[in-house]
Motif scaffolding. Structure first.
Motif, PDB file in Angstrom:
ATOM      1  N   GLU A 174       0.788  -1.236   0.000  1.00 28.32           N
ATOM      2  CA  GLU A 174       0.000   0.000   0.000  1.00 28.32           C
ATOM      3  C   GLU A 174       0.823   1.291   0.000  1.00 28.32           C
ATOM      4  O   GLU A 174       0.431   2.279  -0.639  1.00 28.32           O
ATOM      5  N   PRO A 175       1.970   1.385   0.713  1.00 27.17           N
ATOM      6  CA  PRO A 175       2.711   2.665   0.729  1.00 27.17           C
ATOM      7  C   PRO A 175       3.539   2.919  -0.535  1.00 27.17           C
ATOM      8  O   PRO A 175       4.263   3.910  -0.607  1.00 27.17           O
ATOM      9  N   LEU A 176       3.405   2.028  -1.546  1.00 29.53           N
ATOM     10  CA  LEU A 176       4.286   2.134  -2.708  1.00 29.53           C
ATOM     11  C   LEU A 176       4.210   3.506  -3.376  1.00 29.53           C
ATOM     12  O   LEU A 176       5.240   4.105  -3.709  1.00 29.53           O
ATOM     13  N   GLU A 177       2.999   4.023  -3.585  1.00 31.58           N
ATOM     14  CA  GLU A 177       2.853   5.305  -4.277  1.00 31.58           C
ATOM     15  C   GLU A 177       3.510   6.444  -3.490  1.00 31.58           C
ATOM     16  O   GLU A 177       4.104   7.362  -4.072  1.00 31.58           O
ATOM     17  N   ILE A 178       3.388   6.383  -2.163  1.00 30.17           N
ATOM     18  CA  ILE A 178       4.043   7.404  -1.332  1.00 30.17           C
ATOM     19  C   ILE A 178       5.555   7.328  -1.522  1.00 30.17           C
ATOM     20  O   ILE A 178       6.241   8.352  -1.657  1.00 30.17           O
ATOM     21  N   PHE A 179       6.089   6.114  -1.582  1.00 30.57           N
ATOM     22  CA  PHE A 179       7.530   5.934  -1.722  1.00 30.57           C
ATOM     23  C   PHE A 179       8.008   6.360  -3.115  1.00 30.57           C
ATOM     24  O   PHE A 179       9.097   6.917  -3.271  1.00 30.57           O
ATOM     25  N   ILE A 180       7.198   6.080  -4.147  1.00 32.00           N
ATOM     26  CA  ILE A 180       7.555   6.494  -5.504  1.00 32.00           C
ATOM     27  C   ILE A 180       7.674   8.008  -5.563  1.00 32.00           C
ATOM     28  O   ILE A 180       8.641   8.565  -6.117  1.00 32.00           O
ATOM     29  N   THR A 181       6.719   8.688  -4.949  1.00 28.93           N
ATOM     30  CA  THR A 181       6.747  10.155  -4.931  1.00 28.93           C
ATOM     31  C   THR A 181       7.948  10.663  -4.138  1.00 28.93           C
ATOM     32  O   THR A 181       8.652  11.594  -4.554  1.00 28.93           O
ATOM     33  N   ALA A 182       8.188  10.066  -2.970  1.00 25.19           N
ATOM     34  CA  ALA A 182       9.291  10.504  -2.098  1.00 25.19           C
ATOM     35  C   ALA A 182      10.647  10.310  -2.771  1.00 25.19           C
ATOM     36  O   ALA A 182      11.573  11.108  -2.567  1.00 25.19           O
ATOM     37  N   SER A 183      10.783   9.284  -3.590  1.00 27.91           N
ATOM     38  CA  SER A 183      12.076   9.009  -4.236  1.00 27.91           C
ATOM     39  C   SER A 183      12.365   9.987  -5.366  1.00 27.91           C
ATOM     40  O   SER A 183      13.526  10.230  -5.701  1.00 27.91           O
ATOM     41  N   GLY A 184      11.304  10.541  -5.972  1.00 25.79           N
ATOM     42  CA  GLY A 184      11.492  11.474  -7.088  1.00 25.79           C
ATOM     43  C   GLY A 184      11.872  10.783  -8.379  1.00 25.79           C
ATOM     44  O   GLY A 184      12.381  11.422  -9.307  1.00 25.79           O
ATOM     45  N   ILE A 185      11.593   9.483  -8.502  1.00 26.50           N
ATOM     46  CA  ILE A 185      12.056   8.740  -9.667  1.00 26.50           C
ATOM     47  C   ILE A 185      11.366   9.166 -10.956  1.00 26.50           C
ATOM     48  O   ILE A 185      11.913   9.036 -12.046  1.00 26.50           O
ATOM     49  N   LEU A 186      10.133   9.709 -10.849  1.00 24.77           N
ATOM     50  CA  LEU A 186       9.407  10.151 -12.042  1.00 24.77           C
ATOM     51  C   LEU A 186       9.657  11.621 -12.365  1.00 24.77           C
ATOM     52  O   LEU A 186       9.089  12.155 -13.326  1.00 24.77           O
ATOM     53  N   SER A 187      10.483  12.267 -11.543  1.00 21.44           N
ATOM     54  CA  SER A 187      10.812  13.673 -11.793  1.00 21.44           C
ATOM     55  C   SER A 187      12.002  13.768 -12.733  1.00 21.44           C
ATOM     56  O   SER A 187      13.038  13.148 -12.505  1.00 21.44           O
ATOM     57  N   GLU A 188      11.827  14.518 -13.807  1.00 21.08           N
ATOM     58  CA  GLU A 188      12.916  14.666 -14.769  1.00 21.08           C
ATOM     59  C   GLU A 188      14.081  15.467 -14.198  1.00 21.08           C
ATOM     60  O   GLU A 188      15.188  15.450 -14.744  1.00 21.08           O
ATOM     61  N   LYS A 189      13.840  16.177 -13.086  1.00 18.76           N
ATOM     62  CA  LYS A 189      14.892  16.988 -12.467  1.00 18.76           C
ATOM     63  C   LYS A 189      15.805  16.167 -11.568  1.00 18.76           C
ATOM     64  O   LYS A 189      16.906  16.591 -11.234  1.00 18.76           O
ATOM     65  N   LYS A 190      15.329  14.986 -11.149  1.00 17.54           N
ATOM     66  CA  LYS A 190      16.114  14.148 -10.242  1.00 17.54           C
ATOM     67  C   LYS A 190      16.898  13.101 -11.030  1.00 17.54           C
ATOM     68  O   LYS A 190      16.364  12.486 -11.962  1.00 17.54           O
ATOM     69  N   PRO A 191      18.164  12.871 -10.680  1.00 19.55           N
ATOM     70  CA  PRO A 191      18.949  11.829 -11.359  1.00 19.55           C
ATOM     71  C   PRO A 191      18.304  10.459 -11.174  1.00 19.55           C
ATOM     72  O   PRO A 191      17.933  10.075 -10.059  1.00 19.55           O
ATOM     73  N   LEU A 192      18.163   9.729 -12.262  1.00 22.82           N
ATOM     74  CA  LEU A 192      17.507   8.425 -12.224  1.00 22.82           C
ATOM     75  C   LEU A 192      18.243   7.454 -11.319  1.00 22.82           C
ATOM     76  O   LEU A 192      17.639   6.744 -10.508  1.00 22.82           O
ATOM     77  N   LYS A 193      19.564   7.418 -11.447  1.00 21.14           N
ATOM     78  CA  LYS A 193      20.363   6.463 -10.671  1.00 21.14           C
ATOM     79  C   LYS A 193      20.175   6.689  -9.171  1.00 21.14           C
ATOM     80  O   LYS A 193      19.961   5.744  -8.401  1.00 21.14           O
ATOM     81  N   GLU A 194      20.237   7.954  -8.756  1.00 18.81           N
ATOM     82  CA  GLU A 194      20.097   8.290  -7.333  1.00 18.81           C
ATOM     83  C   GLU A 194      18.678   8.022  -6.840  1.00 18.81           C
ATOM     84  O   GLU A 194      18.479   7.509  -5.733  1.00 18.81           O
ATOM     85  N   SER A 195      17.685   8.347  -7.649  1.00 15.50           N
ATOM     86  CA  SER A 195      16.284   8.136  -7.257  1.00 15.50           C
ATOM     87  C   SER A 195      15.975   6.651  -7.095  1.00 15.50           C
ATOM     88  O   SER A 195      15.261   6.247  -6.168  1.00 15.50           O
ATOM     89  N   TRP A 196      16.495   5.839  -8.016  1.00 17.17           N
ATOM     90  CA  TRP A 196      16.250   4.398  -7.936  1.00 17.17           C
ATOM     91  C   TRP A 196      16.925   3.795  -6.692  1.00 17.17           C
ATOM     92  O   TRP A 196      16.364   2.926  -6.030  1.00 17.17           O
ATOM     93  N   LYS A 197      18.097   4.284  -6.374  1.00 18.49           N
ATOM     94  CA  LYS A 197      18.773   3.816  -5.164  1.00 18.49           C
ATOM     95  C   LYS A 197      17.929   4.121  -3.926  1.00 18.49           C
ATOM     96  O   LYS A 197      17.792   3.285  -3.021  1.00 18.49           O
TER      97      LYS A 197
END
Length: 694
Positions: A101-124
């Motif tokens: 259930e908390p997956l969507e909150i975590f996806i948002t918190a990681s910034g992985i879908l934000s083009e401004k955030k580095p993909l490698k760092e967000s995925w980590k």
């Protein structure tokens, strides 16, 4: 090795692109694709590797392949930015963790879908958040380890060691805890104390790996990191720290840096140093310590490569300027580059307090000394020099004083004399006195002696003794001259003051003044130096005759015998392997050295001077009875004699030995602390002549 991998290594872009599309058509496993694109990305130029990875991610997603998550997650670790890979990865995650259930909150918190955030760092970051699964373990700074019992959309229920069944919001959990593996040290101590204890006692390398994984901060493990883990345990942090340091000796993966343990790096020394400098949270002084440790295990050739980054290091801006100076010093072959002084001048502070702080930040003593030298060469303000001399610890103050003497001699002398006139600052006073005694050729000795005597009685008894010893040894000629030039009234006042000082009594300083005063009152000639204070060696006539006989025996008997033994051994053949010949030579050389020493002593030997040996004071050729002043009085008889008459077992003590020297010049009723003794003082109760020796 696959054809695709070979093409990736050869970096033939057209061939690799064609092979890549063919591999996708064939359904090549994600693992093989990731391996190939990783190699291709390292070798190729441009964005072709990214375009091919995005193509693969879209194809695999549209075909609903089971390994799309494996490919997308692997690609996310290769590229800094890709909205295509990020989108495919997130969709794969949603399918994979459908009930989380908390997956969507975590996806948002990681910034992985934000083009401004580095993909490698967000995925980590997202990978770490996904570990908050039901049944997994976390660690809380205050509550200790805990197990997640229940997960909902907005909260967790966690069974902590120190807070049972504790409810926390997702945000609070994310901010105040961190996921830990089931075999972490914190969990082991809580859930399986027996296994934890066995690991502490027998863990070795396994314990080191887990400790670094679970406890290290900023990629460095220190003793302080062990405190929370062992809180309340019988096993002390110091014990565990010793075990961890011992484990690094046989570990290829970790290095002992003294007060920290860091990962070993097989890359070049230059790369390692650059990596250390790039650490963001580590203080500059800690970085310097790590670099210094790396240099200890490197070759001279490797050290020389650091000159490449010297200019960049010297230009670093950091609040710890002293640490930057030392780092630049290390990278310049320890200050040997031609432009070292020019490039580090901006790192020299001007205010005394900041100079002191910079010196404290530097670990290497040679580097501290160089910093001080360059500081004095930079024409600092004289008031700041004075303040700096006040603030520095003794060893560095001595170094600073040397530079002050070189560049500012008048200020140096004024500072020393002022310190000598302030006995309240005991340590400072003693430093100034000892330094001035060494600098007698550059300073006026009369002033030094005058100030030392003037302030003697203001010091504590132990300090008084040290002052008197300096006066009676290093400054003896100046002291005698000073006493001889005093008028009688001032000499009487000085003698009265010295009689109140235990140190003056123990060192014989008071006797020096008494003799001068006594000579003036009787109208006789005063000679401060007693006969035993000359360079002559006084002995009985029998003792001197015995030394003459010994010399004659060595010269006429023993050395000829040794020469004969050498000749006989030489006749036995090969001298290179002739042990008898070597032994005979060594004996001959020993006898020649002894003969030379005895002859030099004989030239200085004189009989005890009959007219100058008396019962007034202890001198060579006197028998002294001393009595301990403790609760259980003890009486000893000491015969003070010369070298040739000495026999310690029978109580005949050489007057140049510590005990004999301590008694010389003392009178009946005087007290003395026997050398090497911590017991009560001894009082001289009787002095008599050894007439048989005179």
């Amino acid at each position: 090795m696959s054809r695709l991998y070979e093409l990736a290594e050869s970096c033939n872009s057209d061939a690799f692109k064609s092979a890549w599309e063919s591999a996708l058509d064939k359904g090549t496993p994600a693992e093989e694709l990731i391996e190939a694109v990783t190699v291709f990305q390292n070798n190729a130029k441009g964005n072709l590797p990214l375009r091919l990875a995005e193509l693969a991610a879209e194809r695999m997603d549209s075909e609903n392949r089971d390994d799309v998550f494996e490919f997308a997650s692997g690609a996310a670790e290769l590229f800094e930015h890709s909205s295509v890979i990020a989108t495919v990865l997130v969709e794969a995650l949603r399918d994979r963790y459908l009930m989380f259930e908390p997956l969507e909150i975590f996806i948002t918190a990681s910034g992985i879908l934000s083009e401004k955030k580095p993909l490698k760092e967000s995925w980590k970051k997202l990978k770490e958040l996904i570990r908050y699964q039901e049944g997994s373990f976390v660690y809380h700074r205050d509550f200790g380890p805990g197990r997640i019992l229940r997960v909902s959309r907005s909260s967790f229920t966690i069974d902590f060691q120190r807070a049972r069944n504790h409810d926390m919001t997702v945000e609070a959990t994310r901010n105040s805890t961190r996921p830990v593996p089931e075999d972490s040290l914190h969990v082991l101590r809580w859930k399986n104390p027996e296994e934890f204890s066995n690991l502490l006692h027998n863990g070795g390398n396994s314990l080191l790996e887990r400790a670094f994984r679970d406890l290290a901060t900023d990629n460095s493990l220190k003793e302080i990191n062990l405190l929370k883990l062992l809180d309340g345990s019988d096993f002390k942090p110091r014990q565990m720290w010793k075990i961890l340091k011992a484990a690094t000796v046989n570990s290829p993966d970790y290095m002992d840096m003294g007060d920290s343990i860091i990962p070993a790096d097989s890359s070049s020394l230059l790369s390692q140093v650059e990596a250390v400098i790039a650490l963001k949270k580590l203080p500059m002084s800690e970085k310097t310590k790590i670099v210094a440790s790396l240099l200890k295990s490197s070759t001279k050739k490797e050290e020389n490569t650091l000159v490449q980054i010297f200019d960049r290091v010297a230009a670093l801006e950091d609040i710890e300027k002293g640490a930057v100076f030392e780092l630049a010093w290390l990278c310049s072959g320890k200050g040997k580059t031609e432009n070292f002084q020019e490039n580090t001048v901006q790192l020299l502070e001007t205010k005394a307090a900041r100079v002191q702080r910079s010196i404290e930040e530097i670990h290497s003593v040679p580097c501290k000394k160089l910093y001080l030298k360059l500081y004095f060469e930079s024409s600092p303000d004289e008031k700041e020099i004075w303040t700096l001399l006040d603030k520095l610890p003794r060893t560095m103050r001595e170094q600073a004083a040397e530079h002050a003497h070189e560049f500012y001699p008048e200020l140096h002398e004024k500072y020393i004399l002022e310190a000598l006139d302030d006995p309240g600052e005991t340590a400072h006073f003693m430093w100034a006195l000892e330094r001035s005694a060494k600098m007698e050729n550059y300073m006026e000795p009369g002033k030094i002696v005058f100030l030392a005597l003037k302030n003697l009685n203001f010091a504590k008894s132990e300090i008084q003794r040290r002052i008197c010893m300096i006066l009676m040894n290093k400054l003896r000629p100046q002291l005698e001259q000073h006493i001889s030039l005093l008028d009688t009234r001032r000499l009487e006042a000085l003698t009265e003051n010295l009689e109140q000082s235990l140190g003056a009594q123990e060192t014989g300083l008071v006797l020096l003044a008494r003799r001068e005063l006594s000579g003036r009152r009787t109208g006789g000639f005063t000679n401060i130096r007693r006969f035993w204070e000359s360079d002559f060696l006084f002995n009985s006539r029998e003792g001197i005759a015995r030394r003459i006989e010994e010399i004659e025996d060595i010269r006429t008997v023993q050395i000829p015998l040794a020469a004969k033994a050498i000749a006989e051994a030489a006749s036995h053949g090969d001298l290179s392997e002739n042990a008898e010949y070597t032994a005979a030579l060594e004996k001959r050389d020993f006898l020649l050295e002894m003969l030379n020493r005895y002859q030099k002593q004989l030239k200085l030997m004189r009989p005890y001077p009959v007219g100058q040996v008396s019962i007034d004071v202890v001198s060579p050729a006197t028998r002294v009875i001393i009595e301990s002043m403790g609760d259980d009085p003890e009486i000893r008889t000491v015969f003070v004699v010369g070298l040739m008459d000495a026999d310690a077992d029978k109580g005949y003590i050489n007057y140049k030995a510590p005990l004999g020297a301590a008694l010389l010049g003392l009178a009946k009723g005087d007290t003395v602390q026997l050398p090497g003794s911590t017991g009560p003082d001894w009082r001289i109760t009787e002095i008599s002549l050894m007439e048989e020796k005179i």
